[in-house]
Design a protein around this motif. Structure first.
Motif, PDB file in Angstrom:
ATOM      1  N   ARG A  81       0.982  -1.173  -0.252  1.00 61.67           N
ATOM      2  CA  ARG A  81      -0.189   0.115  -0.023  1.00 61.67           C
ATOM      3  C   ARG A  81       0.662   0.808  -0.102  1.00 61.67           C
ATOM      4  NH1 ARG A  81      -4.731   0.378   3.784  1.00 61.67           N
ATOM      5  NH2 ARG A  81      -5.243   1.693   2.426  1.00 61.67           N
ATOM      6  N   ALA A  82       2.125   1.264   1.138  1.00 63.35           N
ATOM      7  CA  ALA A  82       2.999   2.565   0.700  1.00 63.35           C
ATOM      8  C   ALA A  82       3.836   2.127   1.205  1.00 63.35           C
ATOM      9  CB  ALA A  82       2.427   3.483   2.080  1.00 63.35           C
ATOM     10  N   SER A  83       4.970   2.850   0.607  1.00 68.14           N
ATOM     11  CA  SER A  83       6.723   2.545   0.892  1.00 68.14           C
ATOM     12  C   SER A  83       6.582   3.069   2.926  1.00 68.14           C
ATOM     13  CB  SER A  83       7.496   4.346   0.422  1.00 68.14           C
ATOM     14  OG  SER A  83       7.183   5.528   1.030  1.00 68.14           O
ATOM     15  N   PRO A  84       7.531   2.428   3.269  1.00 68.43           N
ATOM     16  CA  PRO A  84       8.129   2.535   4.900  1.00 68.43           C
ATOM     17  C   PRO A  84       7.600   4.242   5.403  1.00 68.43           C
ATOM     18  CG  PRO A  84       9.004   0.678   4.347  1.00 68.43           C
ATOM     19  CD  PRO A  84       8.894   1.546   2.480  1.00 68.43           C
ATOM     20  N   ASP A  85       8.343   5.066   4.476  1.00 64.00           N
ATOM     21  CA  ASP A  85       8.429   6.286   5.114  1.00 64.00           C
ATOM     22  C   ASP A  85       7.094   7.373   4.918  1.00 64.00           C
ATOM     23  OD1 ASP A  85      11.159   6.413   5.247  1.00 64.00           O
ATOM     24  OD2 ASP A  85      11.765   7.113   3.505  1.00 64.00           O
ATOM     25  N   ALA A  86       6.470   6.537   3.508  1.00 64.64           N
ATOM     26  CA  ALA A  86       5.217   7.378   3.553  1.00 64.64           C
ATOM     27  C   ALA A  86       4.373   6.963   4.346  1.00 64.64           C
ATOM     28  CB  ALA A  86       4.384   6.915   1.922  1.00 64.64           C
ATOM     29  N   PHE A  87       4.146   5.501   5.230  1.00 69.02           N
ATOM     30  CA  PHE A  87       3.472   4.967   6.249  1.00 69.02           C
ATOM     31  C   PHE A  87       3.448   5.865   7.175  1.00 69.02           C
ATOM     32  CE2 PHE A  87       3.305   1.958   9.311  1.00 69.02           C
ATOM     33  CZ  PHE A  87       1.711   1.695   9.319  1.00 69.02           C
ATOM     34  N   VAL A  88       4.932   5.911   7.773  1.00 67.98           N
ATOM     35  CA  VAL A  88       5.439   6.549   9.213  1.00 67.98           C
ATOM     36  C   VAL A  88       4.725   7.892   8.872  1.00 67.98           C
ATOM     37  CG1 VAL A  88       7.166   7.307  10.646  1.00 67.98           C
ATOM     38  CG2 VAL A  88       7.141   5.082   9.387  1.00 67.98           C
ATOM     39  N   ARG A  89       5.419   8.903   7.858  1.00 66.43           N
ATOM     40  CA  ARG A  89       5.011  10.317   7.491  1.00 66.43           C
ATOM     41  C   ARG A  89       3.129  10.371   8.536  1.00 66.43           C
ATOM     42  NH1 ARG A  89       8.389  10.302   3.342  1.00 66.43           N
ATOM     43  NH2 ARG A  89       6.637  10.064   1.777  1.00 66.43           N
ATOM     44  N   MET A  90       2.570   9.266   7.620  1.00 63.63           N
ATOM     45  CA  MET A  90       0.954   9.098   7.078  1.00 63.63           C
ATOM     46  C   MET A  90       0.236   9.291   9.258  1.00 63.63           C
ATOM     47  SD  MET A  90      -1.704   7.225   7.852  1.00 63.63           S
ATOM     48  CE  MET A  90      -0.747   5.087   7.627  1.00 63.63           C
ATOM     49  N   LEU A  91       1.777   8.437   9.674  1.00 66.26           N
ATOM     50  CA  LEU A  91       1.158   7.566  11.005  1.00 66.26           C
ATOM     51  C   LEU A  91       1.718   9.281  11.707  1.00 66.26           C
ATOM     52  CD1 LEU A  91       2.955   4.306  12.054  1.00 66.26           C
ATOM     53  CD2 LEU A  91       0.226   4.779  11.856  1.00 66.26           C
TER      54      LEU A  91
END
Length: 187
Positions: A66-76
């Motif tokens: 669904r997303a890159s790890p960095d994008a996921f953490v930014r979203m979190l």
């Protein structure tokens, strides 16, 4: 192998977890949040800790498709900021739980409302919250809010000497201020 249980294979994904970059991002976001929301500056470390906990508890939900790890953490981190702000403002809004003490007479006994059609505690609390938000607004927004209490946009614009477009822009800023304070429209 006969008799052995078959295990499902799992894909190991390396998340950035809470490395220095993520920790710094959380710290900066918490600092901005405290400053913009008008929270006491001493709440900064607590807000950062709440955000870190929010992010940490949700890292296991990462799906690489669904997303890159960095994008996921930014979203979190963004969601954590919103969640922490919402919770802090909810706590602060309900902080004057001493409204009941205001309704007591000096002898400590609850006083009867003078008017049976008196407003409910929720209405009174909402009125106090709205007054608090209005008192913290810049004068230019407060004037628009006061004008819009009794007049439509066109009349308010004429009275204030503003264009309707400017009144609508300020109205959007008013809505934003009330949403930040936790008084947005209920969906």
């Amino acid at each position: 192998m006969p008799g052995s249980k078959r295990r499902h294979s799992t894909v190991a994904v390396t998340l950035p977890l809470l490395d220095a970059t993520v920790s710094e991002s959380i710290r900066l976001k918490a600092h901005r949040l405290v400053r913009r929301a008008g929270l006491p500056w001493t709440d900064g470390p607590d807000v950062a800790q709440d955000m870190t906990l929010h992010v940490w508890t949700r890292l296991s939900r990462y799906e690489p498709t669904r997303a890159s790890p960095d994008a996921f953490v930014r979203m979190l981190v963004a969601h954590a900021a919103f969640t922490v702000l919402r919770d802090r403002l909810r706590i602060r809004r309900r902080a004057p739980a001493s409204l009941a003490s205001l309704a007591k007479d000096p002898g400590g006994q609850p006083s009867e409302p003078a008017d049976p059609s008196a407003r409910s505690l929720e209405d009174v609390t909402l009125a106090i919250d709205v007054a608090a938000v209005l008192s913290r607004l810049p004068l230019r927004l407060r004037r628009v809010a006061e004008a819009l209490k009794t007049s439509p946009v066109t009349v308010a614009a004429r009275r204030l000497g503003l264009s309707r477009a400017e009144v609508y822009r300020r109205l959007a800023a008013l809505r934003s201020a009330f949403e930040i304070a936790g008084l947005g429209e209920k969906s």
